[in-house]
Design an enzyme around this catalytic site. Structure first.
Site: not given
Lengths: 290, 290, 290, 290
Positions: C207, C233-235
């Protein structure tokens, strides 16, 4: 690395003008020969106030008095500057109690460093929840205590560990892959003096089976973290970390193997910083004067 | 890492069309289950001709015959492709003779890996020009031979070393900081089977006291190199290297200390590659199928 | 690196005996000259089934037919092996659309690599939510589109981005520190073809403001992660990561500065692997045939 | 990193008791607020005498006088301590002349850092022996001088370079892969102010084509070195170095590509240390106060 006997001042205080001048002036006044000195001002951007950190090595025989008198003479200045401080003597070797479980890589590594005098410490005893490493430890002439830990006996087991550490006059505890969750009492008993090696690059993969977690997430580097133990699992101030590259060909057991190499190196480095009074704790972070 | 028994083919041959198809076709024909396979074409840019390298692991019990028959059946194809080849069996543990001097860090490290079965090898004996590590080695149940080496007795001493290695049926020799310049006879006796760890990032700082040389030159990283021993000092094919950062605060003795951590890791990695038949020598260079 | 034109097969299929032999046999049959080949068996330890991955480069003019016919002839074998597969042509340069915000370090880095032909790609346009980098981009002869993004206009803005990418026939999207949270539609539109560079060593510090998070936690290394964008998100699957050492003297702004060096290197490496068809997605992980 | 204006004292002197106290006492006396301070005692183990090094940042507006007066007041103490010293002002940006040839990676990297104010410097001009990068440099509003160098015109060409540097009042010269062997006059003209980036991990692979040399030797890591230029080719004091891993699959052109990433990072780091007066030359070595 200094061969001659020296005293080490490790201290912090609120930031203000003239701190270095006052402290080094104190030593200069007594013809103290400074071998190494490092200073750091934390501007307080993540807390409310600025704080000043320092570490100074002074050659022992350059001073006209002994350690006790040095401490006594330094105290008024420390008080004036509102310091947290300690002065240690390179001639008093620290007494490091090692706690292990069944994995031997960190223990072999630490004993090799102790054997060669790279780590100039006393190891008054090794404590383990298994008996398997007794022979190896005892061959080195170090007492070995087997303190089994079961879910039911945790409280008494850790009380026994604490009793053994205190009986051995241990001043530093090293969890060399001890693999047990300590009791809150034990966590609290040696603040800033109990080091753990966690087998992940914290804060990633807290808790159990970090290599399995890393494998699942598909990371391209794995790591290890040496930190002070606090009451919160894997949340204490970080002293040292490092990583090693892996790739898709590495199974969990390969990661475990690579990880061992990082774990023992990171633990040894973190321990050395601690033993040489290079680590100052600041909230949940550390200043490490390498 | 594979737990089940497997055979490893390590081979090289002149490059041409269809090599992989021919070799993997041979295994497929016999229902051989390939666990791992790597191929590399060297385009010959630094030599006159292109050469093809390969390493294939096949599950032992997927084949309908034993190792001897596998070798026999594979031979005609190998001949046709003009291969240099060998097939090893994961069930036959390699016999690694370790040579040490007085420094213990590489020895502790190797024995810890052997003890934990990370290195799944036999250590038929340890040979040293000093007697100081006898107790530690013998505690592990490993025979220890003290073969003093003086300028006058070099020839006979190394003849004795060779006799001991051969009597122990050693197939791999590891100079774990042996710190002696071998005789040409000993260098030549185990081509591609004698590994040395040199305490510099070769080709920098060949020969004696590399940390002193590094200190004089003011480099910002120091390293270590694991290589095969050849008749030319520190000039053999490099298997593995690594470095660690230093700075102006580090004296030679600090560099020695940092260097030990690199030396033992690089030696252990290089040895593992060798033991798993991941290293193919090509002129004075290596192909390492990691 | 191969100068001559070549085709690259990147594929995966359920594991079974004889896959390599079948696939390389297909090429051998047509005198295909294999320049590079890599294979990987995932044993399925974290999923239910074993899967086989491969990447093969074949010299184009060694085959007696063109790309279209190659694909057509390969299709039956691919079907038989239940393959996911693609064959690309080194002569067709990929069309990479770069999305940036105001920070220029990744953009300069990518354009330098493109300018020197290190990255042998087309950049049909650069899209930004700010106008500040227009001059620099246009100086390079690359069209620049300013698509402002506000909380109210997100949906239409991302629809416009998608329209521009498609109009430019972009096949790969690079978020070069684009610093915006995309719409689910945009995330879903280019599966396995949209790369992001995240300024932390994921999964740590997901994040916003990861360097601030890292500063608070007191980590001793910071990193960057290149991953495919997915709806979370960011995964997404991680392609490449790296780290750099920091210490207590580094403020957040120092970490930002160090971080930029890692971000651009990691992004460039990840992008190169993607462009050379070296990345195969497997669930939420990647196989990267370096 | 400090946003407020500050003065930086960088100095060395013969070692003796009380140096820090004297120097910091001087600042304390005038209420000078020390932002950062580092000290280093070189024990003279590789030379004949001990020498003391220091770097101190003082907040400008904490002092009751301006820079000129600061220097004047500090001079007597410096004289007494037999110091080599300089005091710089963070408000006076250094004037860095960049010399390039045809390769653009270091130039793009430096201009990106300059553009974003990461490097807070003036670039009065760029000088090149080729005309190819003129457009890129001039787009940034920086004057570009094309000074061709041929074997016959070397002397006059380097005289012209020197004239241009002096006309531009350049105080620092950066050879950003300039790829030319300078004249002895030019080497001598800017002692301790001309930085080169050499594309090897010195002292390995001095001179031409280091990547080819590295390829021939079969090293497993390649590197880059930022050093001050002296009259001896590639022998000047080393400021910074780094390495990157390669393997047998990498051809010389791959090494060139990897090398570029290391070269630009190492050059940027070395230059930053230099610009911030963090580098003190000591014989043929450097003290770098990071």
């Amino acid at each position: 690395m200094h061969r001659e006997r020296f005293y080490t001042l490790a201290a912090s205080c609120p930031d203000r003008t003239g701190i270095i001048a006052r402290v080094t002036g104190f030593f200069a006044e007594h013809q103290g020969w400074i071998l190494e000195s490092t200073f750091h001002a934390d501007d307080g951007s993540d807390t409310s106030d600025g704080r000043y950190f320092m570490r100074i090595e002074v050659k022992a025989d350059s001073l006209p008095f002994q350690l006790a008198e040095l401490r006594q003479r330094f105290a008024p200045l420390a008080r004036e500057l509102a310091m947290d401080w300690r002065i240690s003597d390179s001639a008093s070797r620290k007494r490091v109690v090692i706690l292990v479980s069944q994995q031997e890589h960190c223990l072999y590594d630490l004993l090799a460093r102790w054997q060669s005098k790279e780590l100039d410490i006393e190891i008054p005893c090794v404590i383990s929840n298994h008996d398997s490493l007794r022979g190896f430890v005892e061959w080195h002439g170090i007492p070995f205590h087997h303190v089994p830990v079961t879910p039911d006996t945790k409280t008494s087991a850790y009380a026994e560990v604490q009793r053994l550490v205190d009986a051995a006059r241990g001043d530093t505890l090293v969890l060399a892959r001890y693999m047990q969750i300590l009791s809150p009492e034990l966590c609290a008993a040696y603040p800033g003096r109990m080091l753990n090696i966690h087998h992940s690059f914290l804060p990633s993969f807290v808790g159990a089976k970090p290599y399995h977690q890393a494998y699942q997430r598909g990371v391209k580097l794995i790591g290890a973290t040496c930190h002070y133990v606090t009451h919160e699992l894997d949340q204490g101030p970080i002293i040292e970390q490092d990583v090693i590259r892996i790739d898709h060909t590495d199974a969990v057991e390969d990661m475990v193997r690579y990880g061992k190499d990082i774990e023992k190196t990171v633990l040894a480095r973190g321990l050395r910083y601690h033993l040489e009074d290079r680590v100052l704790v600041h909230g949940n972070k550390t200043v490490v004067f390498r």
